[in-house]
Design a protein around this motif. Structure first.
Motif, PDB file in Angstrom:
ATOM      1  N   ASP A   5       0.738  -1.045  -0.023  1.00 12.36           N
ATOM      2  CA  ASP A   5       0.165  -0.045   0.096  1.00 12.36           C
ATOM      3  C   ASP A   5       0.950   1.266  -0.107  1.00 12.36           C
ATOM      4  N   ALA A   6      -0.045   2.512  -0.189  1.00  9.34           N
ATOM      5  CA  ALA A   6       0.949   3.694  -0.441  1.00  9.34           C
ATOM      6  C   ALA A   6      -0.226   4.797   0.141  1.00  9.34           C
ATOM      7  N   LEU A  67       2.129  11.377  -9.097  1.00 10.19           N
ATOM      8  CA  LEU A  67       2.379  10.186  -7.898  1.00 10.19           C
ATOM      9  C   LEU A  67       1.036   9.396  -7.660  1.00 10.19           C
ATOM     10  N   LYS A  68      -0.043  10.216  -7.649  1.00 11.94           N
ATOM     11  CA  LYS A  68      -1.478   9.489  -7.375  1.00 11.94           C
ATOM     12  C   LYS A  68      -1.971   8.743  -8.672  1.00 11.94           C
ATOM     13  N   ASP A  69      -1.787   9.255  -9.845  1.00 11.84           N
ATOM     14  CA  ASP A  69      -2.304   8.966 -10.874  1.00 11.84           C
ATOM     15  C   ASP A  69      -1.444   7.823 -11.746  1.00 11.84           C
ATOM     16  N   LEU A  70      -0.186   8.262 -11.639  1.00 13.46           N
ATOM     17  CA  LEU A  70       0.854   7.451 -12.698  1.00 13.46           C
ATOM     18  C   LEU A  70       1.650   6.430 -11.828  1.00 13.46           C
ATOM     19  N   ILE A  71       2.403   6.859 -10.782  1.00 16.74           N
ATOM     20  CA  ILE A  71       3.271   6.434 -10.258  1.00 16.74           C
ATOM     21  C   ILE A  71       2.914   5.233  -9.273  1.00 16.74           C
ATOM     22  N   VAL A 358      -3.010  18.866   3.682  1.00 21.05           N
ATOM     23  CA  VAL A 358      -4.334  19.888   2.926  1.00 21.05           C
ATOM     24  C   VAL A 358      -5.105  18.517   1.983  1.00 21.05           C
ATOM     25  N   THR A 359      -4.393  17.461   1.617  1.00 19.70           N
ATOM     26  CA  THR A 359      -4.868  16.758   0.609  1.00 19.70           C
ATOM     27  C   THR A 359      -4.354  15.388   1.016  1.00 19.70           C
ATOM     28  N   GLN A 360      -4.838  14.382   0.997  1.00 19.02           N
ATOM     29  CA  GLN A 360      -4.276  12.865   1.370  1.00 19.02           C
ATOM     30  C   GLN A 360      -4.801  11.960   0.565  1.00 19.02           C
ATOM     31  N   TYR A 361      -4.181  10.877  -0.020  1.00 23.43           N
ATOM     32  CA  TYR A 361      -4.546   9.678  -0.477  1.00 23.43           C
ATOM     33  C   TYR A 361      -3.855   8.645   0.280  1.00 23.43           C
ATOM     34  N   ILE A 365      -7.783   3.101   1.153  1.00 22.65           N
ATOM     35  CA  ILE A 365      -8.971   3.507   1.347  1.00 22.65           C
ATOM     36  C   ILE A 365      -9.733   3.242  -0.330  1.00 22.65           C
ATOM     37  N   GLN A 366      -8.844   3.094  -1.259  1.00 23.33           N
ATOM     38  CA  GLN A 366      -9.357   2.761  -2.778  1.00 23.33           C
ATOM     39  C   GLN A 366      -9.712   1.507  -2.939  1.00 23.33           C
ATOM     40  N   ARG A 367      -9.225   0.728  -2.273  1.00 25.20           N
ATOM     41  CA  ARG A 367      -9.445  -0.720  -2.400  1.00 25.20           C
ATOM     42  C   ARG A 367     -10.860  -1.179  -2.447  1.00 25.20           C
TER      43      ARG A 367
END
Length: 367
Positions: A5-6, A67-71, A358-361, A365-367
């Motif tokens: 996970d990341a 980072l979020k969408d590609l890496i 201010v923003t977290q991913y 949570i996405q699974r």
């Protein structure tokens, strides 16, 4: 190591006082922490980009998107045996070196924990004390400027870096040299000049500067080579060295005598070490610059600075923040710092990190 996970934390950490350069003014640093998790370990890295595309095209919000969408999708569930493998895994993504460096440094943290071996040792460095220099932004109140420099010298900083730009160069340097004739002093122009300013740049030879950092275009090597032929002050390249190949060209053209090496700018510690080694073979001095990193980013930068050819004082900006996202802040004492063996020695304070986020991913949570 299987990356299960990341998590990403885009956070804003406030400065004690505003920081002004030729490309803008900041009251806080907008940066990104990456957290990678295996079954038993967690590792942290930092994408220490600036909040605007004035230093390089990549900036904090674009780093976050990449980072979020590609890496991150590329590395989840991947088995990575050594941090060097990330370069090939992400080779199809052009640029975004700060984002890649955040992943690579988090992998180094995991790898170091897995082997129970200090990062500086894995990089081939020596467990030595690192000398630290102080940086002064554009402070047009002369009394305040001199007070700021005096305070940094009292704190033991081994050299002073002054930010300059057209209209703020000769006068402050004259005043500083009159007040402090013998301090190690360098000027950082952040690409604010062109060869049309060559007469002014020649004048800087009068101030006995250690170096002038990136006086010309951010992506230039050729004009810097022409300038270095005409001035005595050593040119230090920063923004225009993004890879070991850029460094090879700069050496071939005699474009500089010194390099400011920032791991984030070149995609991580592996490429940074290649640049260091090439500079060492060609008698180019190196120092470890800063991107106003938190203590997390500073740990990786200073671990790199334990290598032999880092012969000038390094940058460390953690003193400039009102607060920290670690329990034990990365601080210099009397202008020197012994690099900790492990990032975990700082103890990341996730409650504080979340407070400033201010923003977290999170992939969990996405699974």
């Amino acid at each position: 190591m299987i990356i299960q996970d990341a998590e990403l934390f885009l956070f804003e950490l406030p400065f004690i006082q505003s920081y002004k350069t030729s490309y803008g003014k900041m009251n806080k640093k907008r940066s990104i922490i990456v957290k990678l998790l295996t079954l038993s370990l967690s590792g942290y890295g930092e994408a220490s980009t600036l909040p605007f595309p004035f230093y390089l095209p990549e900036y904090t919000d674009t780093s976050y998107i990449v980072l979020k969408d590609l890496i991150i999708p590329q590395i989840i569930d991947q088995t990575i045996n050594h941090p060097s493998e990330i370069n090939q895994l992400l080779s199809h993504i052009k640029g975004y070196d700060f984002a890649k460096a955040a992943i690579e440094t988090a992998l180094w943290d995991l790898y170091s924990q897995q082997l129970n071996t200090p990062l500086w040792q894995l990089l081939g460095g020596k467990n030595k004390e690192i000398e630290i220099g102080g940086s002064v932004g554009i402070i047009q109140d002369i009394n305040k400027l001199l007070e700021t420099i005096s305070l940094k010298l009292e704190q033991g900083y081994k050299r002073i870096k002054l930010k300059i730009k057209p209209g703020w160069d000769i006068q402050p340097l004259e005043i500083i040299r009159n007040q402090f004739p013998n301090i190690p002093l360098l000027a950082d122009a952040n690409s604010a000049y062109t060869l049309k300013d060559i007469d002014l740049l020649k004048t800087l030879d009068n101030f006995n500067l250690m170096m002038i950092e990136q006086p010309l275009g951010w992506d230039d090597i050729i004009d810097h080579a022409e300038l270095q032929q005409q001035i005595k002050t050593p040119i230090c390249l920063d923004e225009s060295i993004l890879s070991v190949e850029d460094m090879r060209k700069a050496i071939k053209l005699n474009a500089c005598k010194i390099i400011n090496l920032k791991p984030g700018r070149v995609g991580g510690l592996i490429e940074a070490k290649k640049i260091h080694d090439l500079c060492q073979k060609n008698n180019i001095g190196v120092w470890c610059g800063g991107m106003l990193e938190s203590s997390i980013g500073a740990f990786f930068t200073l671990s790199l600075a334990t290598l032999d050819n880092f012969i000038y004082p390094a940058a460390l900006n953690t003193n400039d923040y009102l607060d920290s996202i670690v329990t034990y802040k990365c601080l210099a004492e009397n202008g020197t710092l012994k690099v900790p063996n492990f990032l975990s020695d700082f103890k990341v304070d996730e409650d504080k990190l979340i407070r400033y986020t201010v923003t977290q991913y999170s992939t969990r949570i996405q699974r």
